[in-house]
Scaffold this motif. Structure first.
Motif, mmCIF file in Angstrom:
data_model
loop_
_atom_site.group_PDB
_atom_site.id
_atom_site.type_symbol
_atom_site.label_atom_id
_atom_site.label_comp_id
_atom_site.label_asym_id
_atom_site.label_seq_id
_atom_site.Cartn_x
_atom_site.Cartn_y
_atom_site.Cartn_z
ATOM 1 N N VAL A 10 0.853 -1.191 0.000
ATOM 2 C CA VAL A 10 0.000 0.000 0.000
ATOM 3 C C VAL A 10 0.886 1.238 0.000
ATOM 4 C CG1 VAL A 10 -1.638 1.325 1.397
ATOM 5 C CG2 VAL A 10 -1.990 -1.129 1.045
ATOM 6 N N PHE A 11 1.989 1.167 0.752
ATOM 7 C CA PHE A 11 2.920 2.303 0.814
ATOM 8 C C PHE A 11 3.366 2.733 -0.578
ATOM 9 C CE2 PHE A 11 7.339 3.762 0.792
ATOM 10 C CZ PHE A 11 7.211 4.936 1.501
ATOM 11 N N ALA A 12 3.660 1.776 -1.443
ATOM 12 C CA ALA A 12 4.170 2.079 -2.790
ATOM 13 C C ALA A 12 3.149 2.833 -3.643
ATOM 14 C CB ALA A 12 4.581 0.787 -3.492
ATOM 15 N N ASP A 13 1.872 2.712 -3.302
ATOM 16 C CA ASP A 13 0.814 3.355 -4.093
ATOM 17 C C ASP A 13 0.495 4.782 -3.643
ATOM 18 O OD1 ASP A 13 0.552 1.046 -5.598
ATOM 19 O OD2 ASP A 13 -1.024 0.234 -4.306
ATOM 20 N N ILE A 14 1.091 5.221 -2.558
ATOM 21 C CA ILE A 14 0.792 6.549 -2.011
ATOM 22 C C ILE A 14 1.766 7.568 -2.582
ATOM 23 C CG2 ILE A 14 0.699 7.934 0.105
ATOM 24 C CD1 ILE A 14 -0.164 5.357 1.556
ATOM 25 N N GLU A 15 1.220 8.703 -3.013
ATOM 26 C CA GLU A 15 2.058 9.752 -3.593
ATOM 27 C C GLU A 15 1.852 11.072 -2.860
ATOM 28 O OE1 GLU A 15 1.474 10.121 -7.789
ATOM 29 O OE2 GLU A 15 1.665 7.956 -8.123
ATOM 30 N N GLU A 16 2.917 11.840 -2.777
ATOM 31 C CA GLU A 16 2.820 13.172 -2.184
ATOM 32 C C GLU A 16 1.773 13.971 -2.949
ATOM 33 O OE1 GLU A 16 6.762 14.854 -1.894
ATOM 34 O OE2 GLU A 16 7.464 13.133 -0.715
#
Length: 154
Positions: A10-16
């Motif tokens: 899930v972390f990899a899918d989050i963007e600033e």
């Protein structure tokens, strides 16, 4: 024990810059009473209707930490099952400010914006941290609390 290396991150899918808004929740008399009991904070600001009638607030106000606690619940309820499973830990809170009083009967919601993502090393139980700007707003669209919240995610 199962191998989790093939699980999606899930972390990899989050963007600033990503944003999200929760549903609303009304702060009730029971919330204030129960929070006073759990926290031991029986300050007159929250518990003395007569004394607060003549205060600058005009009535009792909710505990600031009750509002923050309710906001974390709104954030949890707003997540998918996959997102909930990805949370390793609530990592911390910075720049907490109580900007406006919250009264019994006010309805709050949380508006989030991703400020920063940071990958963690192999020795970490999570893939990285995500820092959010969280603004808790009332039904009048006033920011009542603001802070930066950080979570450790898989």
């Amino acid at each position: 024990m199962s191998d989790t290396t093939d699980e999606p991150s899930v972390f990899a899918d989050i963007e600033e810059g990503d944003t999200d808004v929760t549903q609303g929740r009304t702060i009730t008399e029971a919330d204030v009473t129960n929070f006073a009991g759990v926290s031991g904070d029986f300050n007159h600001l929250h518990t003395d209707e007569e004394r607060m009638a003549d205060s600058p607030f005009g009535e009792r106000i909710a505990h600031g930490m009750l509002v923050v606690s309710a906001a974390t619940g709104l954030l949890w309820q707003n997540r998918s099952e996959e997102e909930r499973e990805a949370v390793v830990a609530f990592y911390g809170m910075d720049d907490l400010r109580f900007r406006q009083p919250v009264y019994i009967g006010d309805t709050i919601r949380v508006e989030l914006e991703v400020l920063e993502t940071r990958e963690k090393g192999e020795d970490s139980p999570g893939n990285g941290t995500v820092q959010y700007l969280a603004e808790i707003k009332n039904q009048r669209d006033q920011t009542v609390v603001s802070c930066k919240m950080t979570s450790l995610l898989k």
